[in-house]
Design a protein around this motif. Structure first.
Motif, PDB file in Angstrom:
ATOM      1  N   ALA A  59      43.534 -12.009  -7.315  1.00  0.00           N
ATOM      2  CA  ALA A  59      44.571 -12.835  -6.681  1.00  0.00           C
ATOM      3  C   ALA A  59      44.179 -14.296  -6.858  1.00  0.00           C
ATOM      4  O   ALA A  59      43.019 -14.598  -7.153  1.00  0.00           O
ATOM      5  N   GLY A  60      45.158 -15.190  -6.706  1.00  0.00           N
ATOM      6  CA  GLY A  60      44.880 -16.617  -6.878  1.00  0.00           C
ATOM      7  C   GLY A  60      43.803 -17.097  -5.905  1.00  0.00           C
ATOM      8  O   GLY A  60      43.762 -16.667  -4.753  1.00  0.00           O
ATOM      9  N   GLY A  61      42.908 -17.920  -6.391  1.00  0.00           N
ATOM     10  CA  GLY A  61      41.929 -18.549  -5.508  1.00  0.00           C
ATOM     11  C   GLY A  61      40.819 -17.665  -4.985  1.00  0.00           C
ATOM     12  O   GLY A  61      40.092 -18.057  -4.075  1.00  0.00           O
ATOM     13  N   VAL A  62      40.638 -16.462  -5.557  1.00  0.00           N
ATOM     14  CA  VAL A  62      39.566 -15.594  -5.042  1.00  0.00           C
ATOM     15  C   VAL A  62      38.177 -16.025  -5.515  1.00  0.00           C
ATOM     16  O   VAL A  62      37.187 -15.442  -5.117  1.00  0.00           O
ATOM     17  N   GLY A  63      38.118 -17.021  -6.385  1.00  0.00           N
ATOM     18  CA  GLY A  63      36.799 -17.524  -6.785  1.00  0.00           C
ATOM     19  C   GLY A  63      36.374 -17.118  -8.184  1.00  0.00           C
ATOM     20  O   GLY A  63      35.192 -17.216  -8.531  1.00  0.00           O
ATOM     21  N   ALA A  64      37.322 -16.699  -9.018  1.00  0.00           N
ATOM     22  CA  ALA A  64      36.972 -16.239 -10.367  1.00  0.00           C
ATOM     23  C   ALA A  64      36.342 -17.365 -11.183  1.00  0.00           C
ATOM     24  O   ALA A  64      35.301 -17.185 -11.817  1.00  0.00           O
ATOM     25  N   SER A  65      36.965 -18.539 -11.187  1.00  0.00           N
ATOM     26  CA  SER A  65      36.437 -19.629 -12.013  1.00  0.00           C
ATOM     27  C   SER A  65      35.089 -20.114 -11.490  1.00  0.00           C
ATOM     28  O   SER A  65      34.182 -20.432 -12.280  1.00  0.00           O
ATOM     29  N   THR A  66      34.937 -20.160 -10.188  1.00  0.00           N
ATOM     30  CA  THR A  66      33.659 -20.560  -9.604  1.00  0.00           C
ATOM     31  C   THR A  66      32.556 -19.596 -10.066  1.00  0.00           C
ATOM     32  O   THR A  66      31.468 -20.015 -10.474  1.00  0.00           O
ATOM     33  N   PHE A  67      32.876 -18.316 -10.039  1.00  0.00           N
ATOM     34  CA  PHE A  67      31.893 -17.316 -10.477  1.00  0.00           C
ATOM     35  C   PHE A  67      31.596 -17.470 -11.969  1.00  0.00           C
ATOM     36  O   PHE A  67      30.434 -17.499 -12.377  1.00  0.00           O
ATOM     37  N   PRO A  83      43.323 -15.896 -17.121  1.00  0.00           N
ATOM     38  CA  PRO A  83      44.435 -16.201 -16.226  1.00  0.00           C
ATOM     39  C   PRO A  83      44.797 -14.969 -15.387  1.00  0.00           C
ATOM     40  O   PRO A  83      44.439 -13.853 -15.763  1.00  0.00           O
ATOM     41  N   LYS A  84      45.462 -15.193 -14.258  1.00  0.00           N
ATOM     42  CA  LYS A  84      45.866 -14.057 -13.413  1.00  0.00           C
ATOM     43  C   LYS A  84      46.920 -13.208 -14.103  1.00  0.00           C
ATOM     44  O   LYS A  84      46.963 -12.004 -13.970  1.00  0.00           O
ATOM     45  N   ALA A  85      47.818 -13.900 -14.841  1.00  0.00           N
ATOM     46  CA  ALA A  85      48.953 -13.199 -15.439  1.00  0.00           C
ATOM     47  C   ALA A  85      48.499 -12.252 -16.538  1.00  0.00           C
ATOM     48  O   ALA A  85      47.510 -12.504 -17.219  1.00  0.00           O
TER      49      ALA A  85
HETATM   50  N1  LIG Z   1      31.941 -17.683  -2.218  1.00  0.00           N
HETATM   51  C1  LIG Z   1      32.563 -18.839  -1.966  1.00  0.00           C
HETATM   52  N2  LIG Z   1      32.194 -19.596  -0.928  1.00  0.00           N
HETATM   53  C2  LIG Z   1      32.820 -20.766  -0.661  1.00  0.00           C
HETATM   54  N3  LIG Z   1      33.830 -21.258  -1.377  1.00  0.00           N
HETATM   55  C3  LIG Z   1      34.254 -20.552  -2.432  1.00  0.00           C
HETATM   56  C4  LIG Z   1      33.638 -19.307  -2.791  1.00  0.00           C
HETATM   57  N4  LIG Z   1      34.244 -18.837  -3.894  1.00  0.00           N
HETATM   58  C5  LIG Z   1      35.201 -19.735  -4.216  1.00  0.00           C
HETATM   59  N5  LIG Z   1      35.218 -20.766  -3.348  1.00  0.00           N
HETATM   60  C6  LIG Z   1      36.152 -21.903  -3.344  1.00  0.00           C
HETATM   61  O1  LIG Z   1      37.471 -21.359  -3.390  1.00  0.00           O
HETATM   62  C7  LIG Z   1      38.332 -22.135  -4.167  1.00  0.00           C
HETATM   63  C8  LIG Z   1      38.967 -21.282  -5.261  1.00  0.00           C
HETATM   64  O2  LIG Z   1      37.971 -20.898  -6.175  1.00  0.00           O
HETATM   65  P1  LIG Z   1      38.240 -20.746  -7.725  1.00  0.00           P
HETATM   66  O3  LIG Z   1      38.984 -21.876  -8.260  1.00  0.00           O
HETATM   67  O4  LIG Z   1      36.946 -20.388  -8.330  1.00  0.00           O
HETATM   68  O5  LIG Z   1      39.172 -19.455  -7.684  1.00  0.00           O
HETATM   69  P2  LIG Z   1      40.035 -18.816  -8.868  1.00  0.00           P
HETATM   70  O6  LIG Z   1      40.105 -17.361  -8.565  1.00  0.00           O
HETATM   71  O7  LIG Z   1      39.515 -19.236 -10.166  1.00  0.00           O
HETATM   72  O8  LIG Z   1      41.434 -19.511  -8.589  1.00  0.00           O
HETATM   73  P3  LIG Z   1      42.694 -19.707  -9.552  1.00  0.00           P
HETATM   74  O9  LIG Z   1      43.645 -18.670  -9.085  1.00  0.00           O
HETATM   75  O10 LIG Z   1      43.160 -21.085  -9.252  1.00  0.00           O
HETATM   76  O11 LIG Z   1      42.239 -19.517 -10.959  1.00  0.00           O
HETATM   77  C9  LIG Z   1      37.496 -23.276  -4.712  1.00  0.00           C
HETATM   78  O12 LIG Z   1      37.677 -24.392  -3.909  1.00  0.00           O
HETATM   79  C10 LIG Z   1      36.066 -22.770  -4.590  1.00  0.00           C
HETATM   80  O13 LIG Z   1      35.159 -23.826  -4.397  1.00  0.00           O
END
Ligand SMILES: Nc1ncnc2c1ncn2[C@@H]1O[C@H](COP(=O)(O)OP(=O)(O)OP(=O)(O)O)[C@@H](O)[C@H]1O
Ligand SMILES: [Mg+2]
Length: 406
Positions: A158-166, A274-276
């Motif tokens: 789902a959007g924003g779950v932290g994929a790019s951060t990981f 991407p999510k899509a």
């Molecule tokens: N484990 C965590 N602890 C704290 N903050 C987190 C954690 N994982 C992600 N975040 C924060 O959550 C937000 C979304 O993270 P990220 O951009 O990595 O998600 P994504 O799945 O890539 O989103 P998108 O749908 O935009 O591609 C960012 O601000 C990131 O810093």
């Protein structure tokens, strides 16, 4: 913990010896040439593999002979005969072997030989010559440093779950962990619309990325290289373009070709997706070693994942490659949270092997500054977990390379 869901590894080369330990210096050369895709086997084991049809025919067989083999040349003799009959490329590596024995093995049809220890580039030169002569060795092998890297995509349910951060932090931890070794890591952002890798690492989005995507026919090793940037010269990065582009601007063939080009040059290819779902989503999954999928403990992730898995099943795609990661997971002490995780994975019918903690505000702050956690919040709980995963992945891939396939 089954961190790496290794796919069947296609080997490109085998070093075959009665006593593989006598030829240790060869390992470095072979890694340089074949990356992870080669194995050490005894003459006996290699004979069995050949006999059973466990080799596909394109492997290069490097038969290592030493002085003490001369008393009993029979097994090596039979192996070389069988391998040549099967159409394999056979190269001898000779350590203190008499000219008579060497002559005999070459007469059996071995394609070339090199002395041990190998002079610089000896094997690469032999492959290049063979390639020119008879196209016996696939071109990408002759191109010296074919690495056959591992593709490790990262997908967010789902959007924003932290994929790019990981993805960003995993790539950086792997790059720093292997900085002293002959291993290369690349991070690729395939979210052509809203990819955030460039932002998270504060690196420019090159115009060449746009060009390469808008003119698919131009994709080649050199155009790809022009589109790449690096973070601190240690991690190669292909960012998303500076303009939003449709995800279907390229097709499955394009993405497959790009991944092959990257595999030839890097040992680990981390892909932010991407999510899509796109025409090329299946290509990425199919070529993946392990497919990381991030979730959070909420209904949004659960429902998206169920729909996603239904698509995979419908198209007969390898869902077993998915390695689920629960982000912002409840901590150890939270017993209620633990049972929620149990119920969550049970209801989805999945196994969750990796839990990532909530790292709090410093995580977003690091992203805003364009730095990996290692550089801006090295003691952060999230960083520590991702680092452990990175180290394990590197170690497992080394083991996989050393292991004898059978
Ligand atoms: N484990 C965590 N602890 C704290 N903050 C987190 C954690 N994982 C992600 N975040 C924060 O959550 C937000 C979304 O993270 P990220 O951009 O990595 O998600 P994504 O799945 O890539 O989103 P998108 O749908 O935009 O591609 C960012 O601000 C990131 O810093
Ligand atoms: Mg993202």
């Amino acid at each position: 913990m089954a961190l790496l869901k290794l796919k069947d590894r296609k080997m490109d080369a085998f070093a075959i010896a009665s006593n593989p330990g006598s030829f240790e210096l060869l390992n470095h050369d072979l890694h340089g040439l074949f990356g992870q895709s080669w194995g050490n086997v005894t003459v006996e084991a290699a004979g069995t593999m050949l006999g059973r049809g466990a080799m596909h025919g394109e492997e290069v067989l490097i038969v290592c002979v030493e002085a003490r083999d001369e008393q009993n040349l029979g097994p090596i003799d039979s192996f070389v005969r069988a391998a040549k009959k099967g159409g394999f490329v056979v190269i001898l590596v000779a350590k203190d072997v008499s000219p008579t024995a060497l002559h005999h093995l070459l007469q059996l049809g071995a394609d070339d030989f090199a002395p041990y220890p190998l002079p610089d580039n000896a094997l690469a030169n032999i492959f290049n010559q063979l390639h020119d002569k008879q196209h016996a060795v696939p071109a990408e092998l002759a191109a010296k440093k074919a690495r056959n890297g591992m593709i490790l995509p990262v997908y967010g349910a789902a959007g924003g779950v932290g994929a790019s951060t990981f993805a960003v932090n995993l790539a950086w931890e792997m790059a720093t962990h292997t900085r002293k070794e002959d291993m290369r890591v690349v991070l690729v952002d395939l979210d052509f619309q809203f990819g955030s890798v460039a932002t998270l690492l504060d690196i420019p989005r090159r115009e060449a990325v746009f060009d390469m995507l808008s003119e698919p026919d131009t994709l080649a090793g050199d155009t790809l290289a022009q589109a790449m940037t690096s973070y601190k010269s240690l991690l190669a990065v292909l960012t998303s373009p500076s303009e939003v582009m449709p995800l279907d601007i390229v097709g499955a063939d394009y993405i497959e070709k790009m991944l092959r080009l990257l595999q030839a040059r890097y040992d680990f290819i981390i892909v932010d997706l991407p999510k899509a779902l796109t025409d090329w989503s299946a290509s990425v999954l199919t070529s993946a070693e392990t497919y990381f999928t991030l979730l959070e403990l909420d209904m949004r992730s659960a429902q998206n994942l169920m729909r996603y898995l239904r698509v995979l099943r419908g198209e007969d795609l390898p869902g077993e490659k998915i390695q689920y990661i629960l982000n912002r997971a409840p901590g150890f002490a939270d017993l209620n949270g633990k049972s929620r995780v149990g119920r969550f994975s049970e209801s989805l019918g999945i196994e969750i092997n990796i839990l990532l903690p909530d790292g709090g505000k410093p995580v977003t702050a690091a992203g805003d500054q364009g730095e990996p956690l290692a550089d801006s919040a090295s003691k952060n709980a999230l960083r520590k977990e991702i680092k452990k995963i990175a180290v394990t992945l590197v170690d497992l891939s080394k083991e996989a390379r050393a292991a004898i396939v059978n």
